[in-house]
Design a protein around this motif. Structure first.
Motif, PDB file in Angstrom:
ATOM      1  N   LEU A  16      -8.283   3.859  -0.691  1.00 31.99           N
ATOM      2  CA  LEU A  16      -7.403   4.912  -1.207  1.00 31.99           C
ATOM      3  C   LEU A  16      -8.167   5.864  -2.116  1.00 31.99           C
ATOM      4  O   LEU A  16      -8.070   7.092  -1.987  1.00 31.99           O
ATOM      5  N   THR A  53       0.834  -1.198   0.000  1.00 29.09           N
ATOM      6  CA  THR A  53       0.000   0.000   0.000  1.00 29.09           C
ATOM      7  C   THR A  53       0.872   1.253   0.000  1.00 29.09           C
ATOM      8  O   THR A  53       0.630   2.200  -0.762  1.00 29.09           O
ATOM      9  N   ILE A  95      -8.291  -2.206  -0.424  1.00 31.09           N
ATOM     10  CA  ILE A  95      -7.284  -1.166  -0.198  1.00 31.09           C
ATOM     11  C   ILE A  95      -7.421  -0.068  -1.266  1.00 31.09           C
ATOM     12  O   ILE A  95      -7.429   1.124  -0.963  1.00 31.09           O
ATOM     13  N   TYR A  96      -7.554  -0.488  -2.529  1.00 30.48           N
ATOM     14  CA  TYR A  96      -7.745   0.521  -3.583  1.00 30.48           C
ATOM     15  C   TYR A  96      -8.996   1.341  -3.326  1.00 30.48           C
ATOM     16  O   TYR A  96      -9.030   2.544  -3.520  1.00 30.48           O
ATOM     17  N   VAL A 140       0.588  -2.926  -4.420  1.00 30.00           N
ATOM     18  CA  VAL A 140      -0.390  -3.747  -3.720  1.00 30.00           C
ATOM     19  C   VAL A 140      -0.900  -4.943  -4.539  1.00 30.00           C
ATOM     20  O   VAL A 140      -1.047  -6.050  -4.010  1.00 30.00           O
ATOM     21  N   THR A 197       2.216   1.718  -3.410  1.00 25.99           N
ATOM     22  CA  THR A 197       1.185   2.224  -4.319  1.00 25.99           C
ATOM     23  C   THR A 197       0.973   3.723  -4.109  1.00 25.99           C
ATOM     24  O   THR A 197       0.879   4.496  -5.074  1.00 25.99           O
TER      25      THR A 197
END
Ligand SMILES: Nc1ncnc2c1ncn2[C@@H]1O[C@H](COP(=O)(O)OP(=O)(O)OP(=O)(O)O)[C@@H](O)[C@H]1O
Ligand SMILES: Nc1ncnc2c1ncn2[C@@H]1O[C@H](COP(=O)(O)OP(=O)(O)OP(=O)(O)O)[C@@H](O)[C@H]1O
Ligand SMILES: [Mg+2]
Ligand SMILES: [Mg+2]
Lengths: 246, 228, 250, 228, 246
Positions: free
Chosen positions: B205, B16, B201-202, B177, B19
């Motif tokens: 974000l 992460t 996670i995306y 990631v 990224t």
């Protein structure tokens, strides 16, 4: 009226957008302190003519302003000349991201014509003249159309122009706002400003104009004193237009 | 289903962070290139306009995965970056990789800037010029500030897609990631749970980014859009 | 066969097809070629797969996907077996069943020709970037044995060797047979480094993977493999694949 | 450098055909889902609006690669497609794969439709309603035809990015152009030239599509935008 | 004027956008054949009132049209009632993707009020009345503003409405176009159409109106005959407004 020198001479001005010839061989002169009103049907080329006077458009022919040929002027020269011609637009075109005060002071400060203090003082004076001193720190969107247009006039006046060009300054306004703007313009006229005004306010034109130019299909179809244009002319197109809008 | 996270969460954290970093670099380079290319695109010099058009057309017409690989192979011949390890990947991959992302994003950003500039009515330019301001001042002090405000939503979308596209850097060995999720999936012989973690996670974000953009939008707008 | 408790063979014979999963970017084990204007996936693994299909009396169908997803494909019944140069690690054995070995792996470090004599020890690789394909045994060998190096993992082997040829990587851990092919194809570009990599016992043998439940199929496959080994065809097929790659990899 | 093409062009042709087909299916599904979800999004029923918002947020907030893999794994458990080979890939991959593309594209298409509908001034709706037309007729006969025309450029962009994104189907074994290029690269032990070929193919495809869109735009526009 | 029944009764109409109360307790009636002119400053709520009459906005209070309560009407009922109220907008709102003829015939055909032939015949009649028969196959964008507005009137008339609502039908027009549109409206008035008109054309208002309503800040601040509003009223706000716009 005393005989003043010509401040603007337009000679054989022509302008086309692609195939579409919008101005066909326009010539006229404006004397210092003279008030010229342009009238005529929509699409006749009035706005285009004003824009050419400020060389916001390229054109062929000559526009001579204070003995300088605008069409031949360098970029710097042109900027200097534009400063002497105030322009007021139908859609006001205030800068929405600047306050009223910043709208008025931005150009004089940026162009190093005045100091910040001097520019602000002058702006407040001008705002007082147009009756909007209390709006100095407002943003344009919070003003009514009529107020915005008066700010736009103040903005143009802040550059101490020799000539003021108005392109239908009241036609985007609600009817009850029109009077305030016309009043400011009348005051300017009395103070001796040279003015070229495109307008459909015929009452105002009759009152203020020294000369009325009737433009139709890219040409000066008729011109003369208000009395001539509004009453005496024999030109059928002028007569038809006048009868429709009065 | 997500029991593996107890063991593998550091891998995802590292991915992460990676990224986020490549996305920030990519966004910054994208903005700079976008500004450069929109000026070229609107320039009166035909060569500039042409170059900008070609760049934009190529970037927009080919998949970012292929672009990133080709740019990476080319860049790595040209610029030399020390092979320092950083969050599990060499800087010599992270840096050309993020530049490649930026080169990709720049084309889209340039077009967004252009639409913003076009959206500011010609009247604003004319008002500026008629006051005797230069074309440059008019562009930078009058038109661009308004354009930027208008295009904030579009820019936000572009940044969001950059974050998502940044997963292509896994092709050049950057352990962001997606790469980490695929690695974990390969180890577990089951891609679904790690991919769901990566997707979440995306999602977080991009959600945070879009909140940030909305905040900026409000802040920029508050000043001068007051309903009367 | 009567001993089988499951119907995996029967199911395949009913379908008249056996589907093999592979990841065709791993010459000479499996790679695409164009022959008579037709794309074909060929290689050592595919030759073996054909023999298995022949033995079952069915047609062979090849599914080509990413290496890391092959086991998921198998578990999801998308394919019946995997032939992809797959090594039977302990980890993998937990999830799938492997046949007997049909190839023994030796891993080496492929380097640029100019570095043929540079990397003689593990220590000489300290701080260098070493490539290995993601989720392969090569990845774990690189990570465990080349201490002090930075291991770069990517999903496609060719992208690693492309980086090697451009000097982005100091070396790539590859299987011996693949290294040989690279050397044959590009004798002036690549070399095998002198550094010794040991291939742990459980990472040595390449096998065919099937579902754990498909015991009958596994039995059949093992029979075929034994036969091919005994009659020497196995070695011939490897040669055949190398020749093919030499011919088409230009 | 491109000598290999003499031999390998059939692979690229097959891959191109596959890319075209999955893109077309994806686009069609995307349009249908886009229409469905924009109606839900603008619906007065809060549940529908909420569902549409969630769908759009998830699709837009996660990388399409991850979406495609997750959708594929899920779909392939739910729908059963015969394992017929088609242009080098099983239909059981091609079909769920293109559906996944369409599900992804649908979220973007819905937002484009929404912007188009919003762009048609409220006055058009009011004019329709004030004539006594129903809300449905007003939407489908008055607003949507104008909206579609306004959003053609945005739709074109979305289709172009779908074509490029379709390369993610190679993760699930669909032999489209990128997959073929990577395969050929594996045989050649060098994949820069095949990737350049693939990039050129995408470039040509997207260029042709954008020409087609411009043609449609002109055709739809010619009728009623006549400069007077 | 004969005593006609009320065709519209507005009772205690209230409308707010969030916090902003736009209409505060409006009540008035309109008789068959009556011409009611709404005037007043910008933002006073004139457009909102018209839109409520057609229930394009939800509101509280009652609007009774031909003895039917609009606020209680079902969707189908509402559609039927709307057909009897023609509406003409400031921005014309012609359908740009349909020809002039299609603009006029679309609703009658779609709503199965007339056959294609009958609708087309009627549309051509109406176009003739507004002087635009030759533009039947043109698209709206190729027409001038005044022509578009006349088509919009024809479109509304094609539904045989009982009442026509006009929202500043001439204020988006170039001055020389205004006359043509007012002329069409005058003709309608003479033919006995019930009309509610928001306008800033005071001359027209004086000539045509049976009743003038002065709206300010969401309220009916003053109302009466044209003679009363334009000359006799003692209401200072009315007087100020009239003095500004005349
Ligand atoms: N940027 C432009 N490109 C092409 N044609 C233009 C452009 N600007 C104006 N025209 C055309 O030039 C002609 C004259 O327009 P212009 O705006 O000068 O008329 P006008 O007399 O100011 O009309 P109005 O009273 O409507 O403002 C019109 O036919 C118009 O279509
Ligand atoms: N959709 C809306 N949402 C919120 N406020 C609105 C909306 N429409 C109108 N208003 C507000 O309602 C008030 C009355 O507006 P309305 O348009 O009815 O005035 P008007 O008398 O027609 O003015 P004008 O002469 O400018 O047309 C204004 O303050 C306006 O800001
Ligand atoms: Mg004009
Ligand atoms: Mg109004």
């Amino acid at each position: 009226m005393t005989v003043e020198p010509n401040i603007i001479e337009v000679k054989n001005l022509k302008k086309a957008y692609g195939e579409n010839v919008v101005l066909k061989d326009i010539s006229f002169t404006v004397k210092k302190s003279e008030k010229v009103v342009l009238i005529g049907p929509s699409g006749g080329g009035k706005s285009t003519l004003l824009r050419c006077l400020n060389r916001l458009e390229d054109f062929s022919g000559q526009v001579i302003f204070e003995n300088q040929d605008l069409s031949a002027a360098s970029k710097e020269k042109l900027r200097a000349l534009r400063q002497k011609m105030g322009m007021v637009f139908q859609q006001f075109n205030l800068f929405p991201h600047k306050t009223v005060l910043e709208n008025i002071t931005f150009a004089p400060i940026k162009l190093k014509i005045s100091s910040l203090q001097a520019a602000q003082k002058k702006a407040l004076d001008l705002l007082e003249q147009v009756g909007l001193k209390n709006k100095a720190n407002a943003y344009p969107q919070s003003l009514s159309g009529g107020q915005q247009q008066r700010v736009a006039i103040a903005r143009a006046l802040a550059m101490d122009p020799e000539v003021m060009l108005f392109d239908e300054p009241t036609s985007a306004l609600d009817p009850e706002m029109v009077g305030d703007v016309l009043q400011v313009m009348e005051k300017l006229a009395t103070e001796g400003m040279t003015m070229i005004i495109v307008t459909h306010e015929m009452g105002f034109a009759q009152e203020v104009a020294d000369k009325v130019i009737f433009m139709d299909q890219g040409q000066i179809a008729d011109s003369g004193s208000p009395a001539y244009i509004f009453k005496e002319t024999a030109n059928p197109r002028t007569k038809e237009f006048i009868s429709k809008v009065m | 289903m997500f029991g593996f996270m107890k063991q593998y969460y550091p891998v995802f954290l590292e991915g992460t962070a990676q990224t986020i970093i490549i996305s920030i670099i990519g966004i910054l380079i994208g903005i700079l290139l976008g500004l450069l290319f929109v000026m070229m695109r609107l320039s009166k010099l035909k060569v500039f306009e042409y170059l900008a058009r070609v760049y934009i057309a190529i970037v927009r017409g080919t998949p970012s995965m292929i672009q990133v690989m080709l740019i990476y192979y080319t860049l790595s011949k040209v610029i030399s970056v020390p092979q320092v390890q950083f969050l599990g990947s060499g800087l010599d991959r992270v840096i050309p990789g993020s530049i490649a992302l930026g080169i990709n994003s720049g084309a889209y950003t340039a077009e967004i800037f252009r639409s913003g500039i076009i959206s500011i009515s010609r009247g604003q330019t004319e008002a500026g010029l008629s006051l005797g301001l230069s074309e440059k001042t008019t562009m930078f002090s009058i038109v661009l500030p308004q354009a930027v405000r208008n295009i904030l939503p579009a820019l936000g979308n572009e940044f969001i897609s950059l974050i998502k596209e940044s997963s292509v850097l896994f092709y050049i060995g950057v352990q962001e990631v997606t790469a980490q999720a695929l690695g974990v999936g390969g180890t577990l012989y089951n891609f679904v749970p790690p991919l769901i973690v990566a997707a979440s996670i995306y999602f977080v974000l991009t959600f945070l980014l879009s909140q940030l953009m909305q905040f900026i939008e409000k802040k920029m707008g508050r000043k001068y859009i007051q309903s009367n | 066969s009567s001993s089988s408790k499951d119907n995996s063979v029967k199911k395949i014979q009913d379908k008249k097809t056996i589907t093999v999963g592979t990841s065709a970017d791993y010459a000479p084990f499996e790679f695409p070629i164009v022959k008579n204007g037709q794309k074909k996936i060929v290689g050592y693994d595919m030759l073996i797969a054909e023999k298995i299909a022949d033995n079952l009396g069915v047609k062979l169908k090849i599914e080509n996907t990413e290496f890391p997803s092959l086991i998921s494909e198998l578990k999801n019944n998308k394919i019946d077996m995997i032939l992809a140069g797959m090594v039977s690690t302990k980890q993998r054995r937990k999830v799938v069943a492997f046949s007997r070995s049909y190839y023994t792996v030796k891993n080496v470090l492929l380097v640029q020709k100019k570095d043929a004599n540079t990397y003689n020890t593990i220590a000489s690789l300290k701080g260098k970037q070493i490539g290995a394909q993601q989720t392969t045994t090569q990845e774990s060998i690189a990570k465990q044995q080349i201490k002090g190096a930075n291991v770069v993992t990517e999903s496609v082997l060719t992208s690693l060797t492309t980086e090697l040829s451009q000097g982005k990587l100091a070396g790539v851990v590859v299987e011996n047979e693949i290294a040989d092919n690279y050397l044959r194809q590009f004798p002036n570009k690549y070399a095998v480094a002198k550094v010794k990599l040991t291939t742990p016992k459980d990472q040595r043998s390449v096998n065919i993977a099937v579902r754990k439940s498909d015991k009958a199929l596994l039995k059949r496959i093992n029979k075929v493999l034994i036969k091919l080994q005994n009659n020497g065809k196995m070695a011939k097929m490897l040669k055949q694949a190398q020749v093919l790659q030499d011919k088409y990899g230009k």
